[in-house]
Design a protein around this motif. Structure first.
Motif, PDB file in Angstrom:
ATOM      1  N   ARG A   3      57.313  60.031  48.436  1.00 29.61           N
ATOM      2  CA  ARG A   3      58.228  61.145  48.157  1.00 29.61           C
ATOM      3  C   ARG A   3      58.752  61.063  46.732  1.00 29.61           C
ATOM      4  O   ARG A   3      58.799  62.071  46.005  1.00 29.61           O
ATOM      5  N   THR A   8      60.901  67.558  46.951  1.00 26.35           N
ATOM      6  CA  THR A   8      60.136  66.844  47.977  1.00 26.35           C
ATOM      7  C   THR A   8      61.118  66.273  48.987  1.00 26.35           C
ATOM      8  O   THR A   8      62.074  65.596  48.615  1.00 26.35           O
ATOM      9  N   THR A  57      49.383  66.192  46.411  1.00 25.49           N
ATOM     10  CA  THR A  57      49.703  65.439  47.616  1.00 25.49           C
ATOM     11  C   THR A  57      48.460  64.796  48.204  1.00 25.49           C
ATOM     12  O   THR A  57      48.473  63.614  48.572  1.00 25.49           O
ATOM     13  N   LEU A  65      56.002  62.038  44.151  1.00 29.29           N
ATOM     14  CA  LEU A  65      55.831  63.487  44.003  1.00 29.29           C
ATOM     15  C   LEU A  65      57.022  64.089  43.262  1.00 29.29           C
ATOM     16  O   LEU A  65      56.871  65.034  42.495  1.00 29.29           O
ATOM     17  N   ILE A 117      48.153  61.741  55.676  1.00 28.23           N
ATOM     18  CA  ILE A 117      48.116  62.962  54.870  1.00 28.23           C
ATOM     19  C   ILE A 117      46.710  63.543  54.775  1.00 28.23           C
ATOM     20  O   ILE A 117      46.496  64.749  54.887  1.00 28.23           O
TER      21      ILE A 117
END
Length: 363
Positions: free
Chosen positions: A186, A226, A259, A189, A332
């Motif tokens: 997190r 994020t 991502t 990003l 992810i």
């Protein structure tokens, strides 16, 4: 009531989440007993006044459009369980408030006092004020919420030139061994507000910010955040952004590319930067009594103990590029996602196209 609290020079703050409700009161020394009595009255009798409940339901929650987008991501992803209920919209009746209050029970509550207080006096006052809370565990959801890949799109070309978009991925509970790695992801990003930094956005060391600022030479987003939303048995990693209506597709492509890249080609310097930011966010504001109280209460409810800052920093330092890639590949890469958007969305990609961006046909 607020009048009673103000009579002792206190200030109250209430935070309602999906798994946690916090009532925090700051009072001068000597007002501890009165503040605990007011908290107990709010917990036990908060839904008794029908007029007060109706007035609150008709009032503003203070939620921003980005908060609404995050709220709708939960509605889309967890539509079959309580996590999908809205917390950005004020609604309720006396009966629903009283049903909500039934979840307040002693085994699921903690009392935290920070500052110049007497521990024995706090315990004594808490026992007398909160002793009427029900015993037992309260309602328990037996099954892990199902993360449903879906989209919730509301196109409204009359809202103005700004479009709001959110994308969410399944994450892990706060007790998961991979929770710290998700925190680093997190922070890697990051978040962005156009022209708000001393450093020009076009030379940012954050790859997503750099790419967004340089897209088409004018940039493709006004801001983004994020979010890592973690719960008892599930979680969500979410990106929420706002952009001009002609840049919707570009912003979504950058969200998905950067991502998904966490599972393929993350660099060590990116992870090092993310770890520094993660540590800073954990330690920021710990000198504040209010912040420290919130941190202690949250950790006691989540982990059953207070986690020392040194332990958290050690666990963050143990995360490296390979660990981030492993976690991103597991959760992810080629995972179900939820998308939601609001505003002028004529450039919004279809869901099946966004879903295909969760994996690369290369290594």
């Amino acid at each position: 009531s607020e009048a009673n609290l103000e009579s002792v020079g206190g200030v109250a703050n209430v935070e309602v989440g999906r798994e946690r409700t916090a009532l925090q009161v700051s009072v001068p020394k000597g007002g501890e007993k009165k503040s605990l009595e007011l908290i107990a009255d709010a917990l036990l009798n908060g839904g008794a006044d029908a007029k007060a409940v109706e007035a609150a339901a008709d009032g503003e929650t203070g939620a921003t459009i980005e908060d609404v987008i995050l709220d709708r991501l939960h509605q889309a992803a967890f539509r079959d369980c309580g996590l999908g209920n809205s917390i950005a919209v004020a609604e309720g009746t006396p009966s629903s408030i009283q049903a909500f209050q039934s979840m307040f029970c002693g085994s699921r509550s903690v009392v935290v006092a920070v500052g110049d207080v007497n521990h024995d006096e706090i315990v004594k006052t808490a026992e007398s004020s909160l002793g009427k809370l029900a015993a037992g565990q309260g309602p328990v959801v037996p099954n892990t919420p199902y993360f449903l890949g879906s989209e919730m799109i509301y196109r409204n070309d009359d809202m103005g030139p700004t479009a709001y978009v959110g994308v969410g991925w399944p994450s892990v509970p706060y007790k998961s061994a991979d929770s710290i790695a998700f925190g680093v992801m997190r922070a890697t990003l990051g978040e962005f507000e156009k022209n708000s930094s001393i450093m020009p956005d076009k030379i940012s060391g954050n790859r997503m910010i750099n790419a967004m600022a340089n897209r088409m030479n004018v940039g493709c987003t006004d801001r983004y955040q994020t979010h890592l939303c973690q719960y008892r048995d599930t979680g969500m990693l979410a990106l929420v952004g706002a952009c001009d209506e002609v840049a919707v597709r570009h912003m979504v492509l950058e969200f998905m590319f950067n991502t998904t890249m966490l599972a393929y080609s993350t660099q060590e310097e990116e992870i090092a930067r993310g770890k520094r930011l993660f540590k800073g966010s954990l330690l920021a504001g710990q000198g504040s009594v209010a912040k420290r109280t919130d941190t202690i209460g949250t950790q006691l409810l989540a982990y059953g103990r207070v986690i020392p800052s040194e332990e958290l920093i050690t666990r963050i330092d143990a995360v490296d590029r390979d660990e981030v890639r492993r976690v991103a590949w597991q959760y992810i890469q080629d995972a179900e996602i939820v998308t939601t958007a609001l505003g002028p969305l004529h450039g919004m990609p279809h869901y099946y196209e966004v879903r295909k961006m969760t994996h690369w046909v290369r290594y």
